[in-house]
Write a protein that holds these residues in place. Structure first.
Motif, PDB file in Angstrom:
ATOM      1  N   GLU A   1      -3.463  93.692  15.472  1.00 17.07           N
ATOM      2  CA  GLU A   1      -4.212  94.024  16.757  1.00 17.07           C
ATOM      3  C   GLU A   1      -3.417  95.562  17.203  1.00 17.07           C
ATOM      4  O   GLU A   1      -4.247  96.048  17.131  1.00 17.07           O
TER       5      GLU A   1
ATOM      6  N   ARG B   1      -5.472  99.535  16.942  1.00 20.28           N
ATOM      7  CA  ARG B   1      -5.410 100.196  18.542  1.00 20.28           C
ATOM      8  C   ARG B   1      -5.054 101.499  17.442  1.00 20.28           C
ATOM      9  O   ARG B   1      -5.671 102.517  18.208  1.00 20.28           O
TER      10      ARG B   1
ATOM     11  N   ASN C   1      -7.348 104.653  18.022  1.00 18.43           N
ATOM     12  CA  ASN C   1      -6.473 105.953  18.184  1.00 18.43           C
ATOM     13  C   ASN C   1      -6.917 107.283  17.398  1.00 18.43           C
ATOM     14  O   ASN C   1      -7.122 108.212  17.854  1.00 18.43           O
TER      15      ASN C   1
END
Length: 118
Positions: free
Chosen positions: A105, A109, A113
């Motif tokens: 996870e 992320r 980003n």
């Protein structure tokens, strides 16, 4: 690296798996030392029964019974310890699988980003 416990060297991987490695090995080691071909436990002093107290020194059926009960105890104890180790290892595997998911996870992320920055 090996560590000595009086019974011989004990590999590191075994010490890491078992919280008290000697407790796991005691029943097996005791069984190996006491059971050798041609002798029967509980037959009396120096006849396979060894110095196990007055009942075992006397030999006979009471000595054999005592030896049998002792063997049963160690067998049961070893089984309990193996179950504990199995339970511990399963919980460890579950923990590491959860950690892998958390890291996946976090990686997703971070990649998202990174894409947003470009």
């Amino acid at each position: 690296k090996m560590q000595r416990f009086g019974l011989g060297p004990l590999p590191n991987f075994l010490r890491q798996v078992a919280p008290k490695p000697l407790d796991v090995l005691k029943p097996a080691v005791i069984g190996f030392y006491r059971m050798y071909p041609g002798d029967e436990l509980g037959r009396g002093s120096s006849k396979g029964g060894g110095k196990g107290g007055a009942v075992r020194d006397a030999g006979g059926s009471m000595g054999k019974r005592q030896a049998g009960l002792e063997e049963e105890y160690f067998h049961r104890k070893e089984k309990e310890q193996m179950e504990e180790m199995k339970k511990h290892l399963k919980s460890e595997v579950k923990f590491h699988e959860e950690q892998i998911e958390r890291h996946k996870e976090a990686l997703r992320r971070s990649l998202k980003n990174l894409d947003n920055i470009d």
